[in-house]
Scaffold this active site. Sequence first.
Site, short mmCIF file in Angstrom:
data_model
loop_
_atom_site.label_atom_id
_atom_site.label_comp_id
_atom_site.label_asym_id
_atom_site.label_seq_id
_atom_site.Cartn_x
_atom_site.Cartn_y
_atom_site.Cartn_z
N CYS A 1 0.86 -1.19 0.00
CA CYS A 1 0.00 0.00 0.00
C CYS A 1 0.90 1.23 0.00
O CYS A 1 2.05 1.16 -0.44
CB CYS A 1 -0.97 -0.02 1.19
N ASN B 1 2.29 1.42 4.49
CA ASN B 1 2.63 0.15 5.14
C ASN B 1 2.36 0.18 6.65
O ASN B 1 3.06 -0.47 7.43
CB ASN B 1 4.09 -0.26 4.86
N CYS C 1 -1.32 0.70 7.56
CA CYS C 1 -2.77 0.46 7.68
C CYS C 1 -3.21 -0.75 6.86
O CYS C 1 -3.47 -1.82 7.40
CB CYS C 1 -3.57 1.69 7.25
N SER D 1 -1.79 -2.63 4.03
CA SER D 1 -0.98 -3.81 3.68
C SER D 1 -0.62 -4.68 4.90
O SER D 1 -0.56 -5.90 4.75
CB SER D 1 0.25 -3.45 2.85
N ASP E 1 -8.38 3.72 1.47
CA ASP E 1 -7.40 4.14 2.46
C ASP E 1 -8.12 4.60 3.73
O ASP E 1 -8.87 5.58 3.71
CB ASP E 1 -6.59 5.30 1.86
P1 4NP Z 1 -1.72 2.79 4.22
O1 4NP Z 1 -2.35 4.11 4.82
O2 4NP Z 1 -1.18 3.15 2.85
O3 4NP Z 1 -2.88 1.86 4.14
O4 4NP Z 1 -0.65 2.33 5.18
C1 4NP Z 1 -1.67 5.33 4.90
C2 4NP Z 1 -0.74 5.52 5.89
C3 4NP Z 1 -0.08 6.72 6.00
C4 4NP Z 1 -0.37 7.72 5.09
C5 4NP Z 1 -1.30 7.52 4.09
C6 4NP Z 1 -1.95 6.32 3.98
N1 4NP Z 1 0.28 8.98 5.21
O5 4NP Z 1 -0.09 9.91 4.47
O6 4NP Z 1 1.21 9.12 6.04
#
Ligand code: 4NP
Length: 157
Positions: A11, A14, A16, A18, A126
């Site tokens: 994702c 990494n 949330c 994945s 997301d």
């Molecule tokens: P993930 O979610 O891609 O499912 O792990 C996110 C985690 C952090 C961020 C965005 C999405 N961020 O912008 O820091």
Amino acid sequence: VTEQQSVLFVCLGNICRSPLAEAAFSVEMARRGFAVRVDSAGTSGWHAGEPPDWRALKVARRHGTDIAHYRGGQITQADFSNFNHIVALDLENLSRLRAMRPPNATASLSLLLDFVAGREGQAVADPFYGDIADFETTWTDVSLAAAGLARHLFGTE
Ligand code: 4NP
């Protein structure tokens, strides 16, 4: 005897989606008694070295899996030959993976919800800016897809 397979879920952060996909697929592999190497990574390195988001930890725990030892990390070009299958959680990250895929890559590239009938081409949303209910939706999606991916790779069970 099944040949050794390895699957990497990817994702953005990494922390949330994945890690939850990794957890759900690991549970599915354990249920089937398969020794498959399962890992996850982000296309970004923003959360390298960090444990999963606390909401992901909570939802995984609710569903019987402790992922507190997981640590975030960014995908590398070597991963394209170190894993058999690289599975993106959404289309944006699938595009990023296609763009960075080295010419000698051996891993297959796919989209996670393509393994769920009726959800083909869809993204696992997301949940980062959402709440715990959004993480429950993530768990539902990745669990369905883990079962579908397992059927795709290893057949009906
Ligand atoms: P993930 O979610 O891609 O499912 O792990 C996110 C985690 C952090 C961020 C965005 C999405 N961020 O912008 O820091």
